[in-house]
Design an enzyme around this catalytic site. Structure first.
Site, mmCIF file in Angstrom:
data_model
loop_
_atom_site.group_PDB
_atom_site.id
_atom_site.type_symbol
_atom_site.label_atom_id
_atom_site.label_comp_id
_atom_site.label_asym_id
_atom_site.label_seq_id
_atom_site.Cartn_x
_atom_site.Cartn_y
_atom_site.Cartn_z
ATOM 1 N N ASP A 14 12.577 -10.134 -6.963
ATOM 2 C CA ASP A 14 11.417 -9.549 -7.659
ATOM 3 C C ASP A 14 11.097 -10.292 -8.957
ATOM 4 O O ASP A 14 10.920 -9.688 -10.011
ATOM 5 C CB ASP A 14 11.677 -8.067 -7.969
ATOM 6 N N ASN A 158 6.251 4.111 3.654
ATOM 7 C CA ASN A 158 7.021 4.175 2.416
ATOM 8 C C ASN A 158 6.169 4.154 1.162
ATOM 9 O O ASN A 158 6.463 4.860 0.196
ATOM 10 C CB ASN A 158 8.006 3.006 2.360
ATOM 11 N N GLU A 195 3.755 -2.998 -1.325
ATOM 12 C CA GLU A 195 4.448 -2.915 -2.608
ATOM 13 C C GLU A 195 4.314 -4.239 -3.349
ATOM 14 O O GLU A 195 3.688 -5.185 -2.866
ATOM 15 C CB GLU A 195 5.924 -2.563 -2.404
ATOM 16 N N HIS A 259 7.258 -10.200 -3.152
ATOM 17 C CA HIS A 259 7.338 -9.657 -4.513
ATOM 18 C C HIS A 259 7.064 -10.751 -5.541
ATOM 19 O O HIS A 259 7.905 -11.125 -6.351
ATOM 20 C CB HIS A 259 8.675 -8.993 -4.790
ATOM 21 N N ARG A 293 18.643 -12.977 -2.524
ATOM 22 C CA ARG A 293 17.211 -13.234 -2.643
ATOM 23 C C ARG A 293 17.025 -14.090 -3.897
ATOM 24 O O ARG A 293 17.373 -13.665 -5.001
ATOM 25 C CB ARG A 293 16.424 -11.927 -2.719
#
Length: 317
Positions: A14, A158, A195, A259, A293
């Site tokens: 992120d 979600n 998201e 993200h 990640r």
């Protein structure tokens, strides 16, 4: 020189990079332990790799924001520094099988965000008491906006994407407006997710990139856009790409890009795309606790019509 891109900063998901008027690039991201907010800065993107890391906030041991600190973003709004982040009071899922995150903000009024004191401001209340995360802010035509992801119990999935004007940098000034929900196949793989929104204003348009599907190799990036003169609070102003604008590049072993954030390069005209991805798919255990990640950065390209071209997450195309 190889066209392949290597991770910039490993084990940071992120990622958010912004360049401030002081000439520094500021980097923050989710840390694998999900227990703190860290910030680093440098005068170049490459310098962020070995820059000192400052822990500007640690979660408390108990309370509503004491677990799973996710996706911090550092912004300079109305003369002060703010970090917006998601946190929960427990790691347990609720009766809907959802995490229990809400959005929070901290503020630093010092000129130097790595030297001043950070004040916890509490929850950024959207008026909807449900799972939410991944907030960002942007200013358009003098108005500060809040853009984030949240669960609507009446809508399958979600999270959806919402926008609202801000009264202050930590308070909304109007009701949430839904801009997008998971609807295409590529948004609904593993989980139904929209998201991680990020905003780019260029070429007479306001662009919103976002991420969709489960956070494994199915994770992919989508795009919304509106004309810069349109009413950004009117869902009819927005267009949505029916196809992802960036997805896994299995041929180069880069999986689940998403993200993202945007920053500028050596000149204000150069836009850099910041995102995370994994370099393998064989995750052992719960993917939530897999640390691999990594943060990547690549140049963003443009079409003749002024639309952003994201290319592959593995190459500079």
């Amino acid at each position: 020189m190889s066209d392949l891109i290597q991770p910039l900063i490993r084990q940071r998901a992120d990622p958010h990079i912004s360049r401030h008027a002081d000439g520094f690039y500021y980097f923050t991201a989710s840390v694998p332990q999900y227990d703190r907010i860290e910030v680093r800065r440098a005068t170049s993107i490459e310098g962020l790799v070995n820059a000192p890391v400052f822990d500007v906030w640690h979660k408390p041991d108990t309370g509503p924001w004491s677990e799973l600190v996710w996706a911090p973003e550092l912004h300079f709004n109305d003369g002060a520094w703010y970090v917006y982040f998601a946190a929960a009071h427990t790691r347990r899922l609720d009766q809907l099988g959802m995490f229990q995150h809400r959005m929070y903000a901290i503020r630093n009024t010092a000129k130097d965000p790595l030297g001043g004191e950070w004040e916890f401001l509490g929850q950024v209340d959207s008026g909807m008491d449900s799972f939410c995360l991944d907030a960002t802010t942007f200013t358009h035509r003098g108005q500060l906006y809040y853009l984030w992801a949240q669960k609507d119990p009446a809508i399958a999935g979600n999270s959806n994407l919402y926008i609202a004007p801000m009264k202050t940098p930590w308070q909304l000034g109007g009701p949430p407006v839904m801009l997008s929900k998971p609807e295409f196949d590529w948004e609904c793989r593993g989980f139904l997710v929209n998201e991680g929104p990020s905003v780019l204003q260029r070429n007479g348009r306001v662009f919103i990139s976002y991420s969709a599907s489960a956070t494994d190799e199915n994770y992919a990036m989508g795009l919304l856009w509106a004309d810069e003169g349109a009413d950004l609070l009117d869902p009819a102003s927005w267009h949505k790409s029916p196809e992802p604008v960036m997805r896994s590049a299995a041929e180069d072993s880069v999986f689940g890009p998403g993200h993202n954030s945007f920053t500028v390069g050596d000149s204000p005209d150069e836009v850099l795309l910041v995102y995370h991805a994994r370099t393998y798919t064989e995750i052992v255990g719960d993917p939530l606790w897999n640390p691999d990640r990594h943060s990547f950065v690549k140049p963003l390209r443009w079409s003749a019509e002024g639309m952003p071209l994201f290319g592959r997450p593995s190459r500079r195309d």
